[in-house]
Design an enzyme around this catalytic site. Structure first.
Site: not given
Ligand code: NBP
Length: 484
Positions: A185, A188, A192
């Site tokens: 990943k 990837h 990108e």
């Molecule tokens: P985020 O990367 O914004 O993470 C949000 C989530 O992480 C929420 O559930 C939040 O809980 C939780 N969280 C955080 Br922030 N700090 C925390 C902590 N200290 N302890 C426990 N939970 C915590 O969400 P996302 O954009 O959906 O991405 C999720 C994962 O997927 C990430 O690793 C991201 O890099 C990866 N990813 C994202 C994308 C994209 O396009 N967004 C694509 C591919 C991969 P809360 O609601 O309680 O704050």
């Protein structure tokens, strides 16, 4: 009461919510949980209403809803949050249960977590998930690695929810042990970065050099998307260039030219330096974002440092075709470099990576999806031990066809003072890679001159090292010979 949940998903942000809905559509019963409980309620009363999704208000409740072996997937912020959740979940699990991290975690963390959970009788899966919001909802590319015993238990869900290529093959397969999924990943994401930079350079040359409007460039990208460059990133660039702000002007021209980055490109670059693999194009893509972020310094320098006028007077249609050639050839170089790094990592970390299958995983669902990846898959299918993509007959032919235009673009960009770092580094890599002799003989002489680092000779066997007393003043002791 028998538990109904097939899998639990922790993290109800954009990726988590969309993956849950995707799993639900595919007939799986998902238990949803989030650190901030109000988000569970919001989700259950919103998007999840009327579905089979089960909301959980504590980790204990979440685990109680799960069939055995329990499958718990996290989509939370990478880093400490993942370790914290792992430690919170462990007390509720039994041997053979599976914890999956679907976030953008560093592969070294996934190596560590596989060992940590294995020591407690639990199975860890570290999986890359690509495709953003839309991919997560409709079918992402999924790159799982970790403990191999976990794969039979997650395969059905992952392959059901993943993107599919034309013949129905899922863009998801087991990548390899411990950190292999997150490594793939990471590569990837690095690729990108490279693809995006190449497209930006093409746009910059058309805009600054040829003076083209956004509408004209929209047409060019629409045309390019019908040929070898057919890909998601070319497609969205076409749409971005055609998008108008409320005043009818192209929105893209109103966006501040400073790029952000979240780290995966940088990780790729750091790892390539550690493994000694020249992924120069991703390097330029990362550093181009860095220089773009130096906005204030650039604005000040633009008033002091003069260069040539950017207007390119060449035949416009021909030069656009040359830019297409430069983009296509540079893209081939970038993927060749990426697969070189994968090969080095496989050997260094002890993974059995299947390069054709990796190309297939990226073929659909993810941000770098393209027709082109189908050709890479074919190349590795035809020759499993293909030493370098550039030596595959198809890509060799394609580069030959592009060379004249590619060289013209790099030369013209240099003459006109328009930065084209990725196009240029790709060409430099190509010329270095196809050079039987490079000037490193002089470099070795310099090292031996000032540091007695020794050198090998072309008229002796490899592995025999020589030191010369270049000045007549030095001693005869040489430095120890090793590569770092
Ligand atoms: P985020 O990367 O914004 O993470 C949000 C989530 O992480 C929420 O559930 C939040 O809980 C939780 N969280 C955080 Br922030 N700090 C925390 C902590 N200290 N302890 C426990 N939970 C915590 O969400 P996302 O954009 O959906 O991405 C999720 C994962 O997927 C990430 O690793 C991201 O890099 C990866 N990813 C994202 C994308 C994209 O396009 N967004 C694509 C591919 C991969 P809360 O609601 O309680 O704050």
């Amino acid at each position: 009461m028998e538990p109904k949940g097939d899998i639990a998903l922790i993290g109800l942000a954009v990726m988590g919510q969309n993956l849950i809905l995707n799993m639900n559509d595919n007939g799986f019963t998902v238990v949803a949980y989030n650190r901030t409980i109000s988000k569970v309620d919001d989700f259950m009363n919103g998007e999840a209403k009327g579905t089979n999704i089960i909301g959980a208000r504590s980790i204990e409740e979440m685990v109680k809803h799960l069939k055995r072996p329990r499958r718990i997937m996290m989509l939370v912020k990478a880093g400490q949050a993942v370790d914290d959740f792992i430690d919170q979940i462990i007390p509720y699990l039994e041997p053979g249960d599976i914890i999956i991290d679907g976030g953008n975690s560093l592969f070294q963390d996934s190596i560590r977590r596989t060992e940590y959970l294995n020591a407690r009788g639990l199975l860890f899966v570290g999986t890359g998930v690509s495709g953003g919001e839309e991919g997560a909802r409709r079918g992402p590319s999924i790159m799982p690695g970790g403990h191999p015993d976990a794969w039979p238990h997650v395969k059905d869900i992952f392959q059901a929810i993943s993107a599919k290529v034309e013949d129905g093959s899922p863009c998801c397969d087991w990548v390899g042990n411990d950190g292999a999924g997150h490594y793939v990943k990471m590569i990837h994401n690095g690729i990108e970065y490279g693809d995006m930079q190449l497209i930006c350079e093409a746009y910059h040359l058309m805009k600054e050099g040829l003076g083209m409007s956004a509408d004209e460039m929209h047409e060019v990208f629409a045309d390019w998307n019908k040929g070898e460059l057919d890909s998601y990133l070319i497609e969205i660039t076409r749409d971005i260039l055609g998008f108008k702000d409320i005043d009818g002007e192209p929105l893209v021209e109103k966006i501040l030219d400073t790029a952000g980055q979240k780290g995966t490109g940088k990780w790729t670059l750091i790892n390539s330096a550690e493994l000694g693999i020249p992924i120069t194009l991703i390097g330029e893509a990362v550093y181009s974002r860095c220089i773009s972020a130096m906005k204030e310094e650039r604005v000040a320098a633009s008033k002091k440092l003069r260069g040539p006028k950017p207007a390119i007077r060449n035949d416009r249609t021909k030069f656009i075709e040359d830019i297409r050639s430069a983009l296509y050839a540079s893209k081939i170089i970038s993927y060749a470099q990426g697969f070189m790094l994968l090969r080095a990592a496989a050997s260094d970390y002890g993974w059995k990576l299947k390069y054709g299958e990796i190309a297939l995983m990226w073929r659909g669902g993810c941000i770098i999806r393209s027709q082109f990846l189908g050709k890479i898959k074919e190349a590795f299918e035809k020759r499993k031990r293909l030493p370098n993509l550039l030596l595959d007959p198809h890509f060799k032919r394609e580069i030959r066809k592009c060379q004249r235009g590619w060289r013209n673009v790099v030369a013209t960009a240099a003459k006109k003072g328009i930065p084209a770092p990725a196009f240029s580094t790709a060409l430099n890599f190509f010329d270095a890679f196809r050079s039987e002799r490079l000037p490193a003989n002089l470099l070795q002489a310099q090292r031996d001159y000032f540091g007695a680092h020794t050198y090998e000779r072309i008229d002796h066997e490899r592995g025999e090292f020589f030191h010369t007393n270049w000045t007549g003043r030095g001693g005869n002791v040489s430095s120890t010979t090793y590569d770092a």
